[in-house]
Scaffold this motif. Sequence first.
Motif, PDB file in Angstrom:
ATOM      1  N   ARG A  50       0.846  -1.207   0.000  1.00  0.00           N
ATOM      2  CA  ARG A  50       0.000   0.000   0.000  1.00  0.00           C
ATOM      3  C   ARG A  50       0.881   1.256   0.000  1.00  0.00           C
ATOM      4  O   ARG A  50       0.622   2.215  -0.718  1.00  0.00           O
ATOM      5  CB  ARG A  50      -0.894   0.030   1.254  1.00  0.00           C
ATOM      6  CG  ARG A  50      -2.160  -0.781   1.151  1.00  0.00           C
ATOM      7  CD  ARG A  50      -3.181  -0.345   2.212  1.00  0.00           C
ATOM      8  NE  ARG A  50      -2.637  -0.404   3.572  1.00  0.00           N
ATOM      9  CZ  ARG A  50      -2.773  -1.450   4.390  1.00  0.00           C
ATOM     10  NH1 ARG A  50      -3.419  -2.522   3.993  1.00  0.00           N
ATOM     11  NH2 ARG A  50      -2.269  -1.422   5.604  1.00  0.00           N
ATOM     12  N   TYR A  51       1.940   1.223   0.823  1.00  0.00           N
ATOM     13  CA  TYR A  51       2.835   2.375   0.901  1.00  0.00           C
ATOM     14  C   TYR A  51       3.551   2.596  -0.439  1.00  0.00           C
ATOM     15  O   TYR A  51       3.585   3.714  -0.962  1.00  0.00           O
ATOM     16  CB  TYR A  51       3.868   2.196   2.036  1.00  0.00           C
ATOM     17  CG  TYR A  51       4.867   3.311   2.017  1.00  0.00           C
ATOM     18  CD1 TYR A  51       4.541   4.585   2.514  1.00  0.00           C
ATOM     19  CD2 TYR A  51       6.115   3.146   1.424  1.00  0.00           C
ATOM     20  CE1 TYR A  51       5.423   5.634   2.423  1.00  0.00           C
ATOM     21  CE2 TYR A  51       7.005   4.200   1.329  1.00  0.00           C
ATOM     22  CZ  TYR A  51       6.656   5.442   1.834  1.00  0.00           C
ATOM     23  OH  TYR A  51       7.535   6.489   1.725  1.00  0.00           O
ATOM     24  N   THR A  53       2.696   1.671  -3.407  1.00  0.00           N
ATOM     25  CA  THR A  53       1.744   2.121  -4.424  1.00  0.00           C
ATOM     26  C   THR A  53       1.478   3.624  -4.273  1.00  0.00           C
ATOM     27  O   THR A  53       1.448   4.361  -5.260  1.00  0.00           O
ATOM     28  CB  THR A  53       0.416   1.338  -4.310  1.00  0.00           C
ATOM     29  OG1 THR A  53       0.712  -0.056  -4.432  1.00  0.00           O
ATOM     30  CG2 THR A  53      -0.568   1.743  -5.392  1.00  0.00           C
ATOM     31  N   ALA A  54       1.331   4.084  -3.029  1.00  0.00           N
ATOM     32  CA  ALA A  54       1.018   5.496  -2.795  1.00  0.00           C
ATOM     33  C   ALA A  54       2.147   6.413  -3.263  1.00  0.00           C
ATOM     34  O   ALA A  54       1.891   7.520  -3.733  1.00  0.00           O
ATOM     35  CB  ALA A  54       0.721   5.737  -1.313  1.00  0.00           C
TER      36      ALA A  54
ATOM     37  N   MET B  19       5.123  13.193 -10.169  1.00  0.00           N
ATOM     38  CA  MET B  19       3.894  12.761  -9.504  1.00  0.00           C
ATOM     39  C   MET B  19       2.940  13.935  -9.356  1.00  0.00           C
ATOM     40  O   MET B  19       3.331  15.014  -8.924  1.00  0.00           O
ATOM     41  CB  MET B  19       4.198  12.172  -8.127  1.00  0.00           C
ATOM     42  CG  MET B  19       2.919  11.862  -7.363  1.00  0.00           C
ATOM     43  SD  MET B  19       3.215  11.112  -5.784  1.00  0.00           S
ATOM     44  CE  MET B  19       3.469   9.428  -6.297  1.00  0.00           C
ATOM     45  N   LYS B  25      -4.428  11.941  -3.716  1.00  0.00           N
ATOM     46  CA  LYS B  25      -3.091  11.390  -3.450  1.00  0.00           C
ATOM     47  C   LYS B  25      -2.664  11.686  -2.010  1.00  0.00           C
ATOM     48  O   LYS B  25      -2.110  10.827  -1.319  1.00  0.00           O
ATOM     49  CB  LYS B  25      -2.093  11.974  -4.474  1.00  0.00           C
ATOM     50  CG  LYS B  25      -0.645  11.596  -4.264  1.00  0.00           C
ATOM     51  CD  LYS B  25      -0.415  10.094  -4.177  1.00  0.00           C
ATOM     52  CE  LYS B  25      -0.544   9.375  -5.508  1.00  0.00           C
ATOM     53  NZ  LYS B  25      -0.334   7.907  -5.366  1.00  0.00           N
ATOM     54  N   GLU B  28      -4.552   9.427   0.265  1.00  0.00           N
ATOM     55  CA  GLU B  28      -4.005   8.066   0.154  1.00  0.00           C
ATOM     56  C   GLU B  28      -2.715   7.951   0.972  1.00  0.00           C
ATOM     57  O   GLU B  28      -2.508   6.977   1.702  1.00  0.00           O
ATOM     58  CB  GLU B  28      -3.723   7.722  -1.315  1.00  0.00           C
ATOM     59  CG  GLU B  28      -3.173   6.308  -1.511  1.00  0.00           C
ATOM     60  CD  GLU B  28      -2.683   6.051  -2.946  1.00  0.00           C
ATOM     61  OE1 GLU B  28      -2.704   6.969  -3.785  1.00  0.00           O
ATOM     62  OE2 GLU B  28      -2.239   4.905  -3.197  1.00  0.00           O
ATOM     63  N   PHE B  29      -1.855   8.976   0.872  1.00  0.00           N
ATOM     64  CA  PHE B  29      -0.595   8.940   1.626  1.00  0.00           C
ATOM     65  C   PHE B  29      -0.865   8.960   3.134  1.00  0.00           C
ATOM     66  O   PHE B  29      -0.181   8.284   3.899  1.00  0.00           O
ATOM     67  CB  PHE B  29       0.321  10.106   1.214  1.00  0.00           C
ATOM     68  CG  PHE B  29       1.728   9.945   1.721  1.00  0.00           C
ATOM     69  CD1 PHE B  29       2.616   9.078   1.102  1.00  0.00           C
ATOM     70  CD2 PHE B  29       2.159  10.649   2.832  1.00  0.00           C
ATOM     71  CE1 PHE B  29       3.914   8.912   1.587  1.00  0.00           C
ATOM     72  CE2 PHE B  29       3.465  10.493   3.329  1.00  0.00           C
ATOM     73  CZ  PHE B  29       4.339   9.621   2.697  1.00  0.00           C
ATOM     74  N   VAL B  32      -1.859   5.356   4.151  1.00  0.00           N
ATOM     75  CA  VAL B  32      -0.804   4.330   4.151  1.00  0.00           C
ATOM     76  C   VAL B  32       0.299   4.616   5.167  1.00  0.00           C
ATOM     77  O   VAL B  32       1.068   3.721   5.509  1.00  0.00           O
ATOM     78  CB  VAL B  32      -0.188   4.117   2.744  1.00  0.00           C
ATOM     79  CG1 VAL B  32      -1.270   3.744   1.742  1.00  0.00           C
ATOM     80  CG2 VAL B  32       0.609   5.316   2.268  1.00  0.00           C
ATOM     81  N   THR B  33       0.395   5.860   5.649  1.00  0.00           N
ATOM     82  CA  THR B  33       1.414   6.173   6.660  1.00  0.00           C
ATOM     83  C   THR B  33       0.814   6.412   8.043  1.00  0.00           C
ATOM     84  O   THR B  33       1.553   6.572   9.008  1.00  0.00           O
ATOM     85  CB  THR B  33       2.205   7.448   6.284  1.00  0.00           C
ATOM     86  OG1 THR B  33       1.281   8.527   6.161  1.00  0.00           O
ATOM     87  CG2 THR B  33       2.994   7.260   5.002  1.00  0.00           C
ATOM     88  N   LEU B  65       5.912  12.500   1.508  1.00  0.00           N
ATOM     89  CA  LEU B  65       5.570  12.026   0.161  1.00  0.00           C
ATOM     90  C   LEU B  65       6.675  12.475  -0.810  1.00  0.00           C
ATOM     91  O   LEU B  65       7.141  11.701  -1.650  1.00  0.00           O
ATOM     92  CB  LEU B  65       4.199  12.556  -0.281  1.00  0.00           C
ATOM     93  CG  LEU B  65       3.777  12.240  -1.719  1.00  0.00           C
ATOM     94  CD1 LEU B  65       3.793  10.738  -2.011  1.00  0.00           C
ATOM     95  CD2 LEU B  65       2.383  12.799  -2.021  1.00  0.00           C
TER      96      LEU B  65
END
Lengths: 164, 149
Positions: A50-51, A53-54, B19, B25, B28-29, B32-33, B65
Amino acid sequence: MTEPNEELKIKSQQKDFWEIWENRKTWDEIQPGELRPTVPVTLTKEAIQRYATAIGDLNPLYFDEEYAKKSQFGGLISPPSIHSYLMFACTPIEDWMREPGTINAGQSWYFNLPARPGDTIRLVCKALDRYIKKDRLFIIHENVFYNQNDEVVCSGIGWTIRPR
Amino acid sequence: MKDPYENIEVGDVINGSDMKVDQEKIAEFAEVTLDYNPLHLDEKFMKKASFGKTQYGGIIGHGLLNYGVITRMMTDWLWPRGGIHRRLQTKHVKPVFPGDTILPNATVLNKSISKNTRWVVFKIELKKQDGEVVVEGESLAEFPAEQIK
């Protein structure tokens, strides 16, 4: 070292950083040299993927077991910057890094070994210094991530500007 | 095969992948973090919030990011050449706002050999679509001598 604690683990997933925000240490209360409470976590393949991909990094070393097995690493690994996830995964909701409005001014990391799926990662971290520059409240913090064999995965220093 | 380390020259430039950083985005970051700081998610809070004399007027992207986009550039370039990404230091000089596109690059500053191994030092930059530099930094890569065949 802090023992694994289910309640803390769940709390590290907490999305609302305003919850209990008044209980977090302010710049005045953060004692350089004092260890921050942390919680070991098991790094899953899903969390790594997941990380990766992000950040737009679809390297097969993170996704393709067969490819990774034949590589220099002998199996799946995670991107070096997985510490961005581990920093929050290994700290409880009360940790001052979650203070709303904490600005990331910079960081420096040294990557020793890749973290792998299934690794149990623990974090040893503390503020190292604090100072005021142009009326802004800075904290320098240091962090070391270890795997289950007590090998250093990565170590780093960060600079944050505190909102209070 | 020629040792890839020998082919690296001071001044060589690596261009990473760009990016697009939009609200999606950034969210999403955060997922995931686990970094759900309102800086990155709460438009209402950021419209009013002051940081000393600075006001951003809206949400900003995660500095980490930027960091991840840079490490991706480095590992994409280093691993096929037998190099190991050892260090990345970055300083955030400007914020990234939703809608910005970020683009990393690295320039070889120096090559050196220590007692046990070989190194390359890189100057790191991350720019926005308009060329504004948002991150300045430095990176270090190791090229172990046993890779020489």
